[in-house]
Design a protein around this motif. Structure first.
Motif, PDB file in Angstrom:
ATOM      1  N   LYS A 168      44.608 -87.514 -35.323  1.00  0.00           N
ATOM      2  CA  LYS A 168      43.838 -86.668 -36.244  1.00  0.00           C
ATOM      3  C   LYS A 168      43.744 -85.261 -35.651  1.00  0.00           C
ATOM      4  O   LYS A 168      43.341 -85.087 -34.504  1.00  0.00           O
ATOM      5  CB  LYS A 168      42.446 -87.254 -36.452  1.00  0.00           C
ATOM      6  CG  LYS A 168      42.472 -88.601 -37.181  1.00  0.00           C
ATOM      7  CD  LYS A 168      41.076 -89.146 -37.416  1.00  0.00           C
ATOM      8  CE  LYS A 168      41.146 -90.484 -38.173  1.00  0.00           C
ATOM      9  NZ  LYS A 168      39.808 -91.075 -38.367  1.00  0.00           N
ATOM     10  N   THR A 169      44.123 -84.265 -36.450  1.00  0.00           N
ATOM     11  CA  THR A 169      44.209 -82.886 -35.952  1.00  0.00           C
ATOM     12  C   THR A 169      43.259 -81.971 -36.714  1.00  0.00           C
ATOM     13  O   THR A 169      43.190 -82.026 -37.945  1.00  0.00           O
ATOM     14  CB  THR A 169      45.655 -82.362 -36.091  1.00  0.00           C
ATOM     15  OG1 THR A 169      46.537 -83.270 -35.411  1.00  0.00           O
ATOM     16  CG2 THR A 169      45.808 -80.984 -35.473  1.00  0.00           C
ATOM     17  N   TYR A 170      42.529 -81.127 -35.969  1.00  0.00           N
ATOM     18  CA  TYR A 170      41.567 -80.193 -36.566  1.00  0.00           C
ATOM     19  C   TYR A 170      41.791 -78.799 -35.991  1.00  0.00           C
ATOM     20  O   TYR A 170      42.129 -78.651 -34.815  1.00  0.00           O
ATOM     21  CB  TYR A 170      40.123 -80.622 -36.268  1.00  0.00           C
ATOM     22  CG  TYR A 170      39.812 -82.041 -36.676  1.00  0.00           C
ATOM     23  CD1 TYR A 170      39.472 -82.354 -37.994  1.00  0.00           C
ATOM     24  CD2 TYR A 170      39.884 -83.085 -35.748  1.00  0.00           C
ATOM     25  CE1 TYR A 170      39.208 -83.664 -38.375  1.00  0.00           C
ATOM     26  CE2 TYR A 170      39.627 -84.393 -36.117  1.00  0.00           C
ATOM     27  CZ  TYR A 170      39.286 -84.686 -37.436  1.00  0.00           C
ATOM     28  OH  TYR A 170      39.031 -85.976 -37.811  1.00  0.00           O
ATOM     29  N   SER A 171      41.605 -77.786 -36.832  1.00  0.00           N
ATOM     30  CA  SER A 171      41.662 -76.396 -36.375  1.00  0.00           C
ATOM     31  C   SER A 171      40.262 -75.801 -36.461  1.00  0.00           C
ATOM     32  O   SER A 171      39.601 -75.903 -37.501  1.00  0.00           O
ATOM     33  CB  SER A 171      42.634 -75.605 -37.258  1.00  0.00           C
ATOM     34  OG  SER A 171      42.604 -74.242 -36.911  1.00  0.00           O
TER      35      SER A 171
ATOM     36  N   LEU B  32      53.131 -76.687 -30.001  1.00  0.00           N
ATOM     37  CA  LEU B  32      51.851 -77.333 -30.322  1.00  0.00           C
ATOM     38  C   LEU B  32      52.056 -78.815 -30.618  1.00  0.00           C
ATOM     39  O   LEU B  32      51.263 -79.664 -30.200  1.00  0.00           O
ATOM     40  CB  LEU B  32      51.200 -76.646 -31.534  1.00  0.00           C
ATOM     41  CG  LEU B  32      50.606 -75.256 -31.293  1.00  0.00           C
ATOM     42  CD1 LEU B  32      50.161 -74.639 -32.621  1.00  0.00           C
ATOM     43  CD2 LEU B  32      49.428 -75.311 -30.329  1.00  0.00           C
ATOM     44  N   HIS B  33      53.135 -79.123 -31.335  1.00  0.00           N
ATOM     45  CA  HIS B  33      53.413 -80.524 -31.666  1.00  0.00           C
ATOM     46  C   HIS B  33      53.732 -81.328 -30.401  1.00  0.00           C
ATOM     47  O   HIS B  33      53.323 -82.481 -30.267  1.00  0.00           O
ATOM     48  CB  HIS B  33      54.563 -80.604 -32.667  1.00  0.00           C
ATOM     49  CG  HIS B  33      54.862 -81.997 -33.124  1.00  0.00           C
ATOM     50  ND1 HIS B  33      53.953 -82.754 -33.836  1.00  0.00           N
ATOM     51  CD2 HIS B  33      55.954 -82.782 -32.948  1.00  0.00           C
ATOM     52  CE1 HIS B  33      54.481 -83.947 -34.080  1.00  0.00           C
ATOM     53  NE2 HIS B  33      55.693 -83.984 -33.551  1.00  0.00           N
ATOM     54  N   GLN B  34      54.468 -80.699 -29.473  1.00  0.00           N
ATOM     55  CA  GLN B  34      54.754 -81.347 -28.193  1.00  0.00           C
ATOM     56  C   GLN B  34      53.463 -81.644 -27.430  1.00  0.00           C
ATOM     57  O   GLN B  34      53.286 -82.731 -26.879  1.00  0.00           O
ATOM     58  CB  GLN B  34      55.639 -80.442 -27.325  1.00  0.00           C
ATOM     59  CG  GLN B  34      57.072 -80.365 -27.765  1.00  0.00           C
ATOM     60  CD  GLN B  34      57.830 -81.635 -27.462  1.00  0.00           C
ATOM     61  OE1 GLN B  34      57.767 -82.156 -26.365  1.00  0.00           O
ATOM     62  NE2 GLN B  34      58.521 -82.150 -28.446  1.00  0.00           N
ATOM     63  N   LEU B  35      52.571 -80.664 -27.395  1.00  0.00           N
ATOM     64  CA  LEU B  35      51.296 -80.850 -26.692  1.00  0.00           C
ATOM     65  C   LEU B  35      50.493 -81.975 -27.332  1.00  0.00           C
ATOM     66  O   LEU B  35      49.921 -82.821 -26.644  1.00  0.00           O
ATOM     67  CB  LEU B  35      50.501 -79.538 -26.695  1.00  0.00           C
ATOM     68  CG  LEU B  35      51.076 -78.422 -25.802  1.00  0.00           C
ATOM     69  CD1 LEU B  35      50.385 -77.092 -26.104  1.00  0.00           C
ATOM     70  CD2 LEU B  35      50.931 -78.773 -24.328  1.00  0.00           C
TER      71      LEU B  35
ATOM     72  N   MET C 141      48.522 -73.355 -37.904  1.00  0.00           N
ATOM     73  CA  MET C 141      47.395 -74.299 -37.893  1.00  0.00           C
ATOM     74  C   MET C 141      47.426 -75.187 -39.144  1.00  0.00           C
ATOM     75  O   MET C 141      47.150 -76.380 -39.081  1.00  0.00           O
ATOM     76  CB  MET C 141      46.045 -73.564 -37.831  1.00  0.00           C
ATOM     77  CG  MET C 141      45.795 -72.729 -36.579  1.00  0.00           C
ATOM     78  SD  MET C 141      46.184 -73.539 -35.028  1.00  0.00           S
ATOM     79  CE  MET C 141      47.687 -72.681 -34.564  1.00  0.00           C
ATOM     80  N   LYS C 142      47.786 -74.579 -40.289  1.00  0.00           N
ATOM     81  CA  LYS C 142      47.850 -75.358 -41.532  1.00  0.00           C
ATOM     82  C   LYS C 142      48.934 -76.433 -41.425  1.00  0.00           C
ATOM     83  O   LYS C 142      48.720 -77.588 -41.809  1.00  0.00           O
ATOM     84  CB  LYS C 142      48.139 -74.436 -42.723  1.00  0.00           C
ATOM     85  CG  LYS C 142      48.107 -75.173 -44.060  1.00  0.00           C
ATOM     86  CD  LYS C 142      48.259 -74.239 -45.229  1.00  0.00           C
ATOM     87  CE  LYS C 142      48.029 -74.921 -46.566  1.00  0.00           C
ATOM     88  NZ  LYS C 142      48.621 -76.248 -46.711  1.00  0.00           N
ATOM     89  N   ALA C 143      50.084 -76.046 -40.877  1.00  0.00           N
ATOM     90  CA  ALA C 143      51.176 -77.016 -40.721  1.00  0.00           C
ATOM     91  C   ALA C 143      50.747 -78.160 -39.806  1.00  0.00           C
ATOM     92  O   ALA C 143      51.027 -79.331 -40.081  1.00  0.00           O
ATOM     93  CB  ALA C 143      52.419 -76.325 -40.149  1.00  0.00           C
ATOM     94  N   MET C 144      50.044 -77.824 -38.723  1.00  0.00           N
ATOM     95  CA  MET C 144      49.633 -78.850 -37.752  1.00  0.00           C
ATOM     96  C   MET C 144      48.602 -79.810 -38.343  1.00  0.00           C
ATOM     97  O   MET C 144      48.612 -81.002 -38.053  1.00  0.00           O
ATOM     98  CB  MET C 144      49.057 -78.184 -36.499  1.00  0.00           C
ATOM     99  CG  MET C 144      50.094 -77.543 -35.605  1.00  0.00           C
ATOM    100  SD  MET C 144      51.176 -78.742 -34.807  1.00  0.00           S
ATOM    101  CE  MET C 144      50.035 -79.551 -33.694  1.00  0.00           C
ATOM    102  N   THR C 145      47.694 -79.275 -39.161  1.00  0.00           N
ATOM    103  CA  THR C 145      46.663 -80.149 -39.739  1.00  0.00           C
ATOM    104  C   THR C 145      47.179 -80.900 -40.966  1.00  0.00           C
ATOM    105  O   THR C 145      46.636 -81.929 -41.334  1.00  0.00           O
ATOM    106  CB  THR C 145      45.394 -79.341 -40.109  1.00  0.00           C
ATOM    107  OG1 THR C 145      45.770 -78.215 -40.913  1.00  0.00           O
ATOM    108  CG2 THR C 145      44.685 -78.831 -38.862  1.00  0.00           C
TER     109      THR C 145
END
Length: 683
Positions: A445-448, A563-566, A594-598
């Protein structure tokens, strides 16, 4: 294009003298052939629109009758010319800046065509261009090409020169593509396509011309790669590994987990290659945590069982140590010896290890770039695996490969590459892809969040620690930088130590020596540290199943794939994991990332968006070899054409007739002479 056009000097064009030729040289245009292939990047639309179609803020062309005498305003040495024009039944205000000479021509009752930006509320147009039909109106009703220009070259002058080149030498434009491909894809003839791309009658004609030339550009590029594969990659000079399928099945059945369908398929592809008499050159790409290490282990097991040695090169000592431990545990029951070679070994240990390799006492060696030093020799190197291949230069990878007699090569990456780039950059390789997660893995679960939410973030860290779980806290820099206003690891470590006195806070960064890094990671992996503050030294491969929280400070400073690697450093155990990205909401690119990651945790979707945001060159970074610059093709939008071109080129180079038939002579000649888009095949 025919060699003749590329031998014709620019000064042979009517109206082009030495000075104009020099200015064209500055744009990379040296011959008439270059000029004819200097394509527009967009078109200005001078086709007349009806008023009911027009939207506010659009650049449009309208036609009407001058309704009033113009008025002139002067301010600061500049002029503003205002005139009313009747368009259909509407009175429009037309405004020209610094066009004082037009005043005498703006006579009531005269027809005029206006092009410019429309303001709906004021019924006003800021005029960029205007023509009078009674004088001919050359642009009205047309699509005018727009080129990249520089120096004293204007759009008008380069349009004129290209037009002249087509008039004088257009008849010399030859057809390159074979008739069967033109028919298969319903492509325009080459001369017609080039003419129309510079002078389209309408949008559809321009699109069809571009489609033809994009296909040709991608096809010729793929033809180079496929011809290279046909003549170099599949030659029968590789090691044949006599793979025993029953032994492989037994090895897999004794693993402490079940392989995914994706892993089984990729293992079959690799073992099939290893059995062949040609050198395997395969890229294995998989999302973070998709199980590439196990696939690599099966390949290494197969090469050892066939009587050869294996080498696994990784970018960091931390990762090398981790792989050595995990492979050692897998291979111990079979008596397979695994060694570790890094720059921090003592001289004596290093000498002993190199001697063991040379005598064949060591079956598998895992190491950093220390593996490619001159004094490292193998008795019989059968398989070379490079992990996170983009971290190594082409030369580094090829040096390791040359330590054996044409060993099989497997390169791995956890940065999923969009299919178009895999086809383009790794066209000389076979590509295997792991798409499934191992069973039991939960999505992260990812949050910005903004910086002012740090108290809540600290509360989250405490909550995870109370449940016995651990946190990674990542920041971009080791110490203060005057250029970047970012949180650094050393300061952050101190702040967290004060804010969370009840927790054990560790610190890891690239300037620590190998022993310090190893001790820090060992303490964290053992669960003795609650929070590890680190720079991106932990980005690749580090595996701590008990870590459930990844926090990235100043996340807008990181690339999307990074960011995805981390994020992939957590979510490796049974518990629900989280990723919190602390970012500046004012950063435009940062917001997109951030939008792509969430939105998604699918690495292939992440890499597609990263490609869209950064473009192909930036996606790979400046060190990546083999990234061509295309004149027309766009790897994000033209992926379907690229796939067609790749398949067509592969089929053609696999046929005997391509290498001998007169009908393909132009293509064969093009392979030999056109170095403009030449790519160095990786390795």
């Amino acid at each position: 294009m025919s060699i003749h056009l590329f031998q014709i000097s620019l000064t042979q064009l009517q109206g082009v003298g030495p000075q104009k030729a020099e200015e064209l040289h500055a744009l990379g245009i040296s011959t008439v052939g270059d000029l004819i292939e200097y394509y527009p990047f967009r078109y200005e639309d001078y086709r007349v629109r009806e008023m009911h179609e027009i939207k506010d803020g659009e650049r449009i062309t309208i036609q009407g009758t001058i309704a009033s005498l113009p008025t002139m305003q002067r301010f600061g040495g500049k002029t503003r010319l205002i005139c009313r024009v009747t368009v259909e039944s509407m009175l429009v205000t037309a405004v020209w800046f610094n066009r004082a000479f037009l005043k005498e021509q703006l006579t009531p009752g005269r027809e005029i065509t206006l092009t410019g930006k429309w303001e709906q509320r004021r019924r006003q147009m800021t005029v960029a261009d205007s023509e009078f039909p009674d004088k001919g109106g050359a642009k009205t009703g047309t699509l005018q090409p727009v080129y990249s220009v520089g120096g004293s070259l204007t759009q008008a002058s380069i349009r004129k020169m290209i037009n002249q080149a087509l008039i004088q030498f257009g008849a010399l434009i030859p057809e390159i593509l074979p008739a069967e491909l033109l028919e298969k894809h319903a492509l325009l003839p080459r001369r017609s396509a080039i003419t129309r791309i510079h002078r389209p009658e309408n949008t559809l004609e321009g699109q069809e011309a571009r489609r033809r030339m994009v296909y040709e550009e991608l096809f010729l590029f793929q033809l180079k790669l496929q011809a290279y594969r046909a003549t170099h990659m599949k030659q029968a000079d590789g090691l044949v590994h006599p793979v025993n399928n029953e032994e492989i099945r037994q090895f897999v059945s004794r693993l402490p987990f079940e392989l995914t369908g994706s892993q089984k398929q990729v293992i079959n592809e690799i073992l099939h290659d290893m059995k062949q008499p040609y050198v395997m050159n395969r890229l294995l790409q998989g999302d973070v945590g998709s199980g590439k290490t196990v696939v690599a282990a099966v390949g290494l097991y197969a090469t050892v069982k066939a009587g050869h040695q294996g080498a696994l090169m990784v970018p960091t000592e931390i990762l090398a140590e981790q792989h050595t431990r995990s492979l050692g545990a897998m291979f111990e029951p079979y008596g397979i010896q695994v060694g570790l070679l890094t720059g921090s070994l003592t001289e004596r240990k290093r000498r002993d290890l190199i001697a063991s390799l040379q005598m064949g006492l060591l079956d598998i060696v895992v190491g950093t770039h220390a593996l490619i030093q001159e004094d490292v020799y193998f008795r019989s190197l059968g398989l070379v695996i490079t992990d996170e291949q983009h971290r190594f230069g082409v030369n580094q990878r090829s040096i390791l490969r040359r330590k054996g007699m044409n060993p099989d090569v497997l390169t791995m990456t956890a940065t999923p590459i969009p299919r178009t780039l895999a086809i383009t950059v790794f066209g000389d390789m076979d590509v295997s892809t792991l798409r499934e997660r191992p069973k039991g893995r939960k999505p992260i679960k990812t949050y910005s969040v903004k910086h002012n939410m740090m108290d809540r973030v600290l509360g989250f860290i405490r909550k995870e620690a109370e449940q016995g779980r651990q946190t990674f806290f990542i920041c971009p820099l080791i110490e203060e930088s005057e250029k970047l206003d970012v949180q650094n690891a050393i300061d952050l470590h101190m702040q967290l130590t004060h804010a969370l006195p009840e927790l054990a806070i560790g610190l890891l960064h690239g300037r620590m020596n190998a022993a310090e890094k190893e001790a820090t990671m060992a303490t964290y992996a053992a669960g003795e540290t609650n929070v590890l503050v680190s720079t991106t030294v932990i980005e690749v491969g580090v595996d701590v199943p008990n870590a459930t929280l990844m926090i990235v400070m100043d996340a807008d400073r990181f690339g999307l794939s990074q960011l995805h690697q981390l994020r992939g450093r957590v979510g490796r155990g049974e518990h629900q994991s989280f990723c919190i990205l602390i970012a500046d909401p004012k950063s435009e690119n940062g917001q997109e990332r951030m939008k792509a990651m969430t939105d998604t945790d699918d690495g292939f979707e992440i890499s597609r968006r990263d490609l869209e945001i950064r473009g192909p060159g930036e996606f790979f970074g400046t060190k990546q070899s083999g990234m061509p610059e295309f004149r027309l093709a766009n790897l994000v939008n033209d992926f379907e054409v690229l796939e067609q071109a790749r398949d067509d080129a592969a089929a053609l180079t696999a046929s005997e007739s391509f290498w001998s038939s007169q009908s393909y002579k132009e293509l064969r000649d093009n392979l030999n002479r056109d170095a403009k888009q030449q790519t160095e095949p990786l390795d």
